[in-house]
Design a protein around this motif. Structure first.
Motif, short mmCIF file in Angstrom:
data_model
loop_
_atom_site.label_atom_id
_atom_site.label_comp_id
_atom_site.label_asym_id
_atom_site.label_seq_id
_atom_site.Cartn_x
_atom_site.Cartn_y
_atom_site.Cartn_z
N LEU A 86 8.15 -37.19 41.82
CA LEU A 86 7.40 -38.39 42.22
C LEU A 86 7.19 -39.31 41.01
O LEU A 86 7.25 -40.54 41.15
N SER A 87 6.95 -38.73 39.86
CA SER A 87 6.76 -39.52 38.65
C SER A 87 8.04 -40.26 38.29
O SER A 87 8.02 -41.45 37.96
N ALA A 93 11.19 -47.11 40.35
CA ALA A 93 10.78 -48.24 41.19
C ALA A 93 10.16 -49.35 40.36
O ALA A 93 10.18 -50.51 40.75
N ARG A 94 9.60 -48.98 39.19
CA ARG A 94 8.96 -49.98 38.32
C ARG A 94 9.36 -49.70 36.87
O ARG A 94 8.59 -49.19 36.07
#
Length: 223
Positions: A86-87, A93-94
């Protein structure tokens, strides 16, 4: 279906929440067991022996203990893997940070990742210290957990490692409990305040309970 769920962000967050709840239940049981040390060596050693004979004669010697260890290890692995993925997904994504870096999250939220790393390293040290005796100071004595605990917390570094890890645990539990409740759909407008109070109380109780043991040894209450 399982692969589709795992590949999704919601699926990974659900795995984190469920594995976190499993570890939290273990921590509650573990801190209760640890506090038995204040009732003396005989009581604490008897409790440690019971952990190995629990379930007999249906379960063989140490089978129940190993079953708990396997479930806990699976929960830790699932929690760490989903957190890492998830990290990485969040970073992809950013890739570039925000222009205005004004932290709005709590201190616990911002330190969840580092807290997880600290706890992961602590688990390895804790097992090598009080389970296998590999890095234990003062001469590890199998079957004498009371004396082994006293030996560990009679050293300054044993106290520092343990207390720092327990402070990180408190922050991790505080934010993790809240996040898990939201992920599993327990949170709502009417329950949010109560959930925050429960998270605060649970984190404080676990931190105080675990730290009470090294403090007890340092002050001579446990000797």
């Amino acid at each position: 279906m399982a692969r589709t769920l795992w590949d999704s962000t919601v699926g990974k967050k659900t795995v984190m929440a469920v594995s976190g709840v499993i570890m939290l239940l273990y921590l509650v049981a573990h801190v209760i067991g640890n506090l038995k040390i204040f009732f003396g060596a005989a009581e604490f050693n008897h409790y440690a022996h019971w952990l190995r004979t629990a379930g007999e004669p249906f379960m063989h010697y140490e089978w129940t203990l190993w079953l708990v260890r396997i479930v806990l290890l699976a929960a830790v692995a699932a929690h760490a893997t989903s957190a890492y993925q998830l990290s990485r997904r969040d970073l992809r994504a950013r890739p570039s940070g925000y222009v205005h870096k004004k932290p709005r999250a709590s201190y616990a939220t911002r330190t969840m990742r580092w807290g997880g790393v600290i706890l992961g390293l602590f688990i390895v040290w804790h097992v090598l210290d009080l389970t296998t005796g590999t890095v234990h100071s003062g001469g590890f004595q199998p079957g004498h957990p009371y004396q082994n605990v006293v030996d560990t917390f009679s050293t300054w570094y044993g106290n520092v490692v343990y207390i720092v890890a327990m402070l990180a645990l408190g922050l991790h539990v505080r934010h993790g409990f809240w996040s898990a409740a939201q992920t599993l759909g327990v949170g709502s407008r009417t329950r949010d305040r109560a959930l925050r109070v429960v998270a605060d109380v649970l984190a404080a109780a676990l931190t105080a309970g675990f730290i009470a043991v090294p403090v007890g040894v340092m002050t001579g209450v446990v000797s």
